[in-house]
Write an enzyme that holds these catalytic residues in place. Sequence first.
Site, PDB file in Angstrom:
ATOM      1  N   LYS A   1     -11.843   2.287 -15.262  1.00 13.30           N
ATOM      2  CA  LYS A   1     -12.237   0.915 -14.927  1.00 13.30           C
ATOM      3  C   LYS A   1     -12.592   0.118 -16.185  1.00 13.30           C
ATOM      4  CE  LYS A   1     -11.658   1.074 -10.469  1.00 13.30           C
ATOM      5  NZ  LYS A   1     -10.650   0.227  -9.802  1.00 13.30           N
TER       6      LYS A   1
ATOM      7  N   ASP B   1       3.970   2.116  -4.249  1.00 10.91           N
ATOM      8  CA  ASP B   1       3.072   3.008  -4.989  1.00 10.91           C
ATOM      9  C   ASP B   1       2.873   2.395  -6.378  1.00 10.91           C
ATOM     10  OD1 ASP B   1       1.911   4.989  -6.530  1.00 10.91           O
ATOM     11  OD2 ASP B   1       3.262   6.581  -5.857  1.00 10.91           O
TER      12      ASP B   1
ATOM     13  N   TYR C   1     -13.247   8.117 -13.627  1.00  5.68           N
ATOM     14  CA  TYR C   1     -13.158   6.858 -12.874  1.00  5.68           C
ATOM     15  C   TYR C   1     -13.730   5.697 -13.705  1.00  5.68           C
ATOM     16  CZ  TYR C   1     -14.137   3.427  -9.195  1.00  5.68           C
ATOM     17  OH  TYR C   1     -14.197   2.273  -8.445  1.00  5.68           O
TER      18      TYR C   1
ATOM     19  N   ASP D   1       0.858  -1.198   0.000  1.00 12.91           N
ATOM     20  CA  ASP D   1       0.000   0.000   0.000  1.00 12.91           C
ATOM     21  C   ASP D   1       0.885   1.235   0.000  1.00 12.91           C
ATOM     22  OD1 ASP D   1      -3.249   0.304   0.874  1.00 12.91           O
ATOM     23  OD2 ASP D   1      -2.022   2.114   1.134  1.00 12.91           O
TER      24      ASP D   1
ATOM     25  N   ASN E   1      -5.619  -4.181  -6.695  1.00 12.02           N
ATOM     26  CA  ASN E   1      -6.833  -3.610  -6.101  1.00 12.02           C
ATOM     27  C   ASN E   1      -6.740  -2.100  -5.869  1.00 12.02           C
ATOM     28  OD1 ASN E   1      -9.287  -3.604  -4.095  1.00 12.02           O
ATOM     29  ND2 ASN E   1      -7.546  -2.849  -2.885  1.00 12.02           N
TER      30      ASN E   1
HETATM   31  N1  LIG Z   1     -16.002   1.207  -2.636  1.00 17.76           N
HETATM   32  C1  LIG Z   1     -16.724   0.923  -3.710  1.00 17.76           C
HETATM   33  O1  LIG Z   1     -17.972   1.099  -3.729  1.00 17.76           O
HETATM   34  C2  LIG Z   1     -16.058   0.347  -4.946  1.00 17.76           C
HETATM   35  C3  LIG Z   1     -16.895  -0.052  -6.018  1.00 17.76           C
HETATM   36  C4  LIG Z   1     -16.303  -0.585  -7.147  1.00 17.76           C
HETATM   37  C5  LIG Z   1     -14.926  -0.736  -7.235  1.00 17.76           C
HETATM   38  N2  LIG Z   1     -14.141  -0.334  -6.189  1.00 17.76           N
HETATM   39  C6  LIG Z   1     -12.682  -0.519  -6.344  1.00 17.76           C
HETATM   40  O2  LIG Z   1     -12.170  -1.305  -5.305  1.00 17.76           O
HETATM   41  C7  LIG Z   1     -10.799  -0.946  -5.050  1.00 17.76           C
HETATM   42  C8  LIG Z   1     -10.631  -0.616  -3.577  1.00 17.76           C
HETATM   43  O3  LIG Z   1     -11.503   0.471  -3.270  1.00 17.76           O
HETATM   44  P1  LIG Z   1     -11.901   0.854  -1.773  1.00 17.76           P
HETATM   45  O4  LIG Z   1     -13.306   1.275  -1.814  1.00 17.76           O
HETATM   46  O5  LIG Z   1     -11.465  -0.214  -0.846  1.00 17.76           O
HETATM   47  O6  LIG Z   1     -11.003   2.176  -1.599  1.00 17.76           O
HETATM   48  P2  LIG Z   1     -10.180   2.683  -0.321  1.00 17.76           P
HETATM   49  O7  LIG Z   1      -9.932   4.118  -0.596  1.00 17.76           O
HETATM   50  O8  LIG Z   1     -10.857   2.290   0.930  1.00 17.76           O
HETATM   51  O9  LIG Z   1      -8.817   1.862  -0.395  1.00 17.76           O
HETATM   52  C9  LIG Z   1      -7.878   2.071  -1.408  1.00 17.76           C
HETATM   53  C10 LIG Z   1      -6.521   1.645  -0.898  1.00 17.76           C
HETATM   54  O10 LIG Z   1      -5.589   1.829  -1.968  1.00 17.76           O
HETATM   55  C11 LIG Z   1      -4.448   2.508  -1.453  1.00 17.76           C
HETATM   56  N3  LIG Z   1      -3.814   3.273  -2.538  1.00 17.76           N
HETATM   57  C12 LIG Z   1      -4.281   4.405  -3.127  1.00 17.76           C
HETATM   58  N4  LIG Z   1      -3.410   4.817  -4.058  1.00 17.76           N
HETATM   59  C13 LIG Z   1      -2.396   3.921  -4.075  1.00 17.76           C
HETATM   60  C14 LIG Z   1      -1.207   3.820  -4.835  1.00 17.76           C
HETATM   61  N5  LIG Z   1      -0.864   4.741  -5.766  1.00 17.76           N
HETATM   62  N6  LIG Z   1      -0.398   2.761  -4.607  1.00 17.76           N
HETATM   63  C15 LIG Z   1      -0.695   1.837  -3.659  1.00 17.76           C
HETATM   64  N7  LIG Z   1      -1.803   1.904  -2.900  1.00 17.76           N
HETATM   65  C16 LIG Z   1      -2.647   2.941  -3.111  1.00 17.76           C
HETATM   66  C17 LIG Z   1      -4.973   3.393  -0.336  1.00 17.76           C
HETATM   67  O11 LIG Z   1      -3.952   3.793   0.577  1.00 17.76           O
HETATM   68  C18 LIG Z   1      -6.035   2.495   0.290  1.00 17.76           C
HETATM   69  O12 LIG Z   1      -5.490   1.646   1.302  1.00 17.76           O
HETATM   70  C19 LIG Z   1     -10.503   0.240  -5.955  1.00 17.76           C
HETATM   71  O13 LIG Z   1      -9.846  -0.198  -7.131  1.00 17.76           O
HETATM   72  C20 LIG Z   1     -11.887   0.777  -6.281  1.00 17.76           C
HETATM   73  O14 LIG Z   1     -11.908   1.497  -7.489  1.00 17.76           O
HETATM   74  C21 LIG Z   1     -14.670   0.214  -5.049  1.00 17.76           C
END
Ligand SMILES: NC(=O)c1ccc[n+]([C@@H]2O[C@H](COP(=O)([O-])OP(=O)(O)OC[C@H]3O[C@@H](n4cnc5c(N)ncnc54)[C@H](O)[C@@H]3O)[C@@H](O)[C@H]2O)c1
Length: 282
Positions: free
Chosen positions: A177, A71, A173, A45, A98
């Site tokens: 995706k 990153d 976004y 992360d 992810n």
């Molecule tokens: N929450 C939703 O409703 C939802 C719906 C569809 C898809 N998603 C996808 O699921 C995945 C996780 O989303 P989430 O809701 O858990 O988000 P979140 O913001 O809770 O978690 C994202 C994590 O990614 C890390 N991160 C961000 N940029 C980074 C980078 N450059 N390098 C390494 N780590 C990095 C952050 O520190 C965090 O721990 C994402 O790809 C998001 O697009 C989420």
Amino acid sequence: MTADRAILSRQLEGQVALITGAASGIGRGIAEVLHSRGASLVIVDIDGDAARQAAAEIAGNGGAAMGLSGDVTDPSTLATAVDTALERFGEIDICIANAGVIGGPGFSDRRDYSDADWDATQAVNLRGVVNTNDAVRPHMAERGSGRIINIASHGGRAPRGDGSELGSIQVPYGVSKAGVIQWTMHLALQIAKHGITVNAVCPGTLWTPMWQRIAVMRSQQQARYLGMDSKEIFDRQIQGSVPLGRPQTPTDIGNAVAFLASDDARIITGQALNVNGGATMN
Ligand SMILES: NC(=O)c1ccc[n+]([C@@H]2O[C@H](COP(=O)([O-])OP(=O)(O)OC[C@H]3O[C@@H](n4cnc5c(N)ncnc54)[C@H](O)[C@@H]3O)[C@@H](O)[C@H]2O)c1
């Protein structure tokens, strides 16, 4: 527990999974499910301290999990993470890309997208997935096996809402995706000959820090949500839009990922699986 259930519950025993963005939200849920099924974890992360804390909480200090700073927009940090993981565990069997962002800095204060939103979503959500997959694929090709699972979104399958509901600010976004799904199919074609499967999971709507940023944006920018708190806005989004009647949880997404990582899915590649309670059917 029946014998079959017991086998299922440890179906990833002895496997090593590298997961990006697993310090919080969905990634953390995926890590917990894979660990509960026997996998060792490499949690990467951008927030290295949070990654280390997550690893310690999931597996205990000395357990089969490590947290690393990385990153996904910087391939050199992913190369270091892969090297560190191989030193510790000797192999990487499963890669879950992810990490993602909803937009650039200041997202919640805007009504429409900015260059910052295009730049951040392309760099983290799309190139970040490509970088993560590229970092593990030489190792997997050499071993002749591997499972890659990319986290996309049902918003990457088709635009959602009526044009006013979501607002144009979420367009970058969704486009990023869609790119993840297309990349997943291309990579699946390219590396099937090495015995590696590549699939995408498309979550629907989950109450994570990412969705909280969407709710804050709506409360500030969209008239119909003025005066509502963030959780009320999220609950309004779920009402009537999910046939199964509830938001998804990180565990729901982890269960789908565990299936695609398991031997049960050995003939499945190049697919994108909605995990969204039926909110969209495509
Ligand atoms: N929450 C939703 O409703 C939802 C719906 C569809 C898809 N998603 C996808 O699921 C995945 C996780 O989303 P989430 O809701 O858990 O988000 P979140 O913001 O809770 O978690 C994202 C994590 O990614 C890390 N991160 C961000 N940029 C980074 C980078 N450059 N390098 C390494 N780590 C990095 C952050 O520190 C965090 O721990 C994402 O790809 C998001 O697009 C989420």
